[in-house]
Enzyme design. Structure first.
Site, mmCIF file in Angstrom:
data_model
loop_
_atom_site.group_PDB
_atom_site.id
_atom_site.type_symbol
_atom_site.label_atom_id
_atom_site.label_comp_id
_atom_site.label_asym_id
_atom_site.label_seq_id
_atom_site.Cartn_x
_atom_site.Cartn_y
_atom_site.Cartn_z
ATOM 1 N N SER A 49 0.817 -1.216 0.000
ATOM 2 C CA SER A 49 0.000 0.000 0.000
ATOM 3 C C SER A 49 0.853 1.270 0.000
ATOM 4 C CB SER A 49 -0.922 0.016 1.221
ATOM 5 O OG SER A 49 -1.838 -1.042 1.112
ATOM 6 N N GLU A 51 3.249 1.989 -1.686
ATOM 7 C CA GLU A 51 3.635 2.365 -3.061
ATOM 8 C C GLU A 51 2.461 2.932 -3.860
ATOM 9 O OE1 GLU A 51 4.974 -0.670 -1.644
ATOM 10 O OE2 GLU A 51 6.706 0.621 -1.297
ATOM 11 N N LEU A 118 -4.485 -3.022 4.462
ATOM 12 C CA LEU A 118 -3.540 -2.917 5.569
ATOM 13 C C LEU A 118 -4.151 -3.591 6.788
ATOM 14 C CD1 LEU A 118 -2.596 0.745 4.826
ATOM 15 C CD2 LEU A 118 -0.890 -1.050 5.174
ATOM 16 N N ILE A 119 -3.441 -4.549 7.342
ATOM 17 C CA ILE A 119 -3.960 -5.244 8.533
ATOM 18 C C ILE A 119 -3.010 -4.974 9.690
ATOM 19 C CG2 ILE A 119 -4.613 -7.483 9.520
ATOM 20 C CD1 ILE A 119 -5.366 -8.366 6.675
ATOM 21 N N THR A 123 3.264 -3.874 15.602
ATOM 22 C CA THR A 123 4.144 -2.702 15.678
ATOM 23 C C THR A 123 3.392 -1.464 15.161
ATOM 24 O OG1 THR A 123 4.971 -2.927 13.431
ATOM 25 C CG2 THR A 123 6.126 -4.171 15.143
ATOM 26 N N HIS A 125 3.957 0.046 12.417
ATOM 27 C CA HIS A 125 4.034 0.091 10.961
ATOM 28 C C HIS A 125 2.697 0.468 10.328
ATOM 29 C CE1 HIS A 125 5.354 -1.519 6.998
ATOM 30 N NE2 HIS A 125 6.532 -1.212 7.474
ATOM 31 N N PHE A 150 -10.302 6.197 -2.828
ATOM 32 C CA PHE A 150 -9.568 5.634 -1.690
ATOM 33 C C PHE A 150 -10.058 4.214 -1.419
ATOM 34 C CE2 PHE A 150 -8.831 5.239 2.983
ATOM 35 C CZ PHE A 150 -7.449 5.332 2.947
ATOM 36 N N ARG A 164 -14.982 -7.111 4.524
ATOM 37 C CA ARG A 164 -15.103 -5.916 3.679
ATOM 38 C C ARG A 164 -14.830 -6.213 2.201
ATOM 39 N NH1 ARG A 164 -14.932 -5.077 8.521
ATOM 40 N NH2 ARG A 164 -15.826 -3.266 9.563
HETATM 41 C C1 DLZ Z 1 5.654 -4.024 5.279
HETATM 42 C C2 DLZ Z 1 4.173 -4.137 5.167
HETATM 43 C C3 DLZ Z 1 3.409 -4.637 6.245
HETATM 44 C C4 DLZ Z 1 4.022 -5.037 7.545
HETATM 45 N N1 DLZ Z 1 2.092 -4.773 6.157
HETATM 46 C C5 DLZ Z 1 1.468 -4.427 5.004
HETATM 47 C C6 DLZ Z 1 0.055 -4.559 4.882
HETATM 48 O O1 DLZ Z 1 -0.664 -5.028 5.768
HETATM 49 N N2 DLZ Z 1 -0.498 -4.151 3.711
HETATM 50 C C7 DLZ Z 1 0.228 -3.623 2.663
HETATM 51 O O2 DLZ Z 1 -0.365 -3.253 1.638
HETATM 52 N N3 DLZ Z 1 1.563 -3.508 2.767
HETATM 53 C C8 DLZ Z 1 2.206 -3.890 3.889
HETATM 54 N N4 DLZ Z 1 3.551 -3.770 3.996
HETATM 55 C C9 DLZ Z 1 4.340 -3.358 2.801
HETATM 56 C C10 DLZ Z 1 4.454 -1.826 2.634
HETATM 57 O O3 DLZ Z 1 3.221 -1.270 2.191
HETATM 58 C C11 DLZ Z 1 5.535 -1.492 1.582
HETATM 59 O O4 DLZ Z 1 5.295 -2.228 0.408
HETATM 60 C C12 DLZ Z 1 6.938 -1.815 2.058
HETATM 61 O O5 DLZ Z 1 7.197 -1.190 3.297
HETATM 62 C C13 DLZ Z 1 7.997 -1.340 1.016
HETATM 63 O O6 DLZ Z 1 7.924 0.068 0.829
#
Ligand code: DLZ
Length: 201
Positions: A49, A51, A118-119, A123, A125, A150, A164
């Protein structure tokens, strides 16, 4: 809503692929229901995500380059005085104008749907990526004037994300939000076209 003249890009991340694939399929199905032609739906994938904002911004810019290039091709194809522009057989997928053969011009994208899942992990992150991606996608649409939908799910658990995308494991299968994003893309693309021509329907 008539999407038959629209060109839409979907940029999607590959993390949490099962959910992503369902959301992308939902968005594509709704775009087609609204008349968007399959050949006018462009899919691009990125690792995660984080990117998505750069991908959205660059595909919008690239589609303007492509539109300029194909317009030049078309003008070349219309130059019937140039022997090199003539061809008796149309190129595959190309339009034939007189004896000249050329490709149909590709229009710039009318909207981009950015899809990611994104889950939350253990941490920080998740928080950083959610925050920066949502702000950056908003910036892309305001900077470019092209609607960016979005389509980023920010879920606390796998089950929330699955529901979802209409893939819930329990009795409640949930609802595929990708379908809503497809409809939002068509609506915003049509609004933006009208507004840019000073038309307020
Ligand atoms: C690193 C990461 C993590 C931990 N979790 C997700 C996620 O749940 N969903 C997602 O789309 N991307 C995740 N990423 C990857 C980051 O979005 C990204 O691709 C890396 O940090 C490289 O820039």
């Amino acid at each position: 809503m008539d999407g038959s003249q629209l060109r839409i890009a979907i940029v999607h991340a590959r993390w949490n692929r099962e959910v992503i694939d369902a959301l992308v399929a939902g968005a594509v199905a709704t775009l087609k229901e609204h008349g968007v032609k399959e050949s006018n739906i462009v899919l691009q994938s990125v690792p995660g995500s984080f990117e998505l904002p750069l991908a959205a911004q660059r595909v919008i810019a690239g589609s303007h380059v492509q539109a300029g290039a194909t317009a030049t091709d078309l003008l070349g194809g219309l130059n019937l005085f140039s022997p090199s522009s003539r061809s008796s057989t149309p190129a595959p997928g190309g339009a034939s104008i007189g004896s000249a053969s050329t490709s149909l011009p590709k229009a710039p994208f009318d909207a981009v749907i950015a899809i990611g899942v994104l889950i939350k992990g253990s941490t920080m992150h998740f928080e950083y990526i959610c925050e920066s991606v949502s702000h950056a996608l908003m910036r892309v649409q305001l900077d470019t004037g092209v609607p960016v939908i979005f389509g980023v799910l920010t879920a606390l658990t796998d089950d929330q994300a699955l529901e979802r995308a209409g893939l819930g494991r329990g009795e409640n299968k949930g609802h595929n939000h990708g379908e809503d994003w497809g409809a939002a893309a068509v609506e915003m693309a049509l609004h933006t076209r009208n507004w840019s021509q000073g038309t307020f329907t």
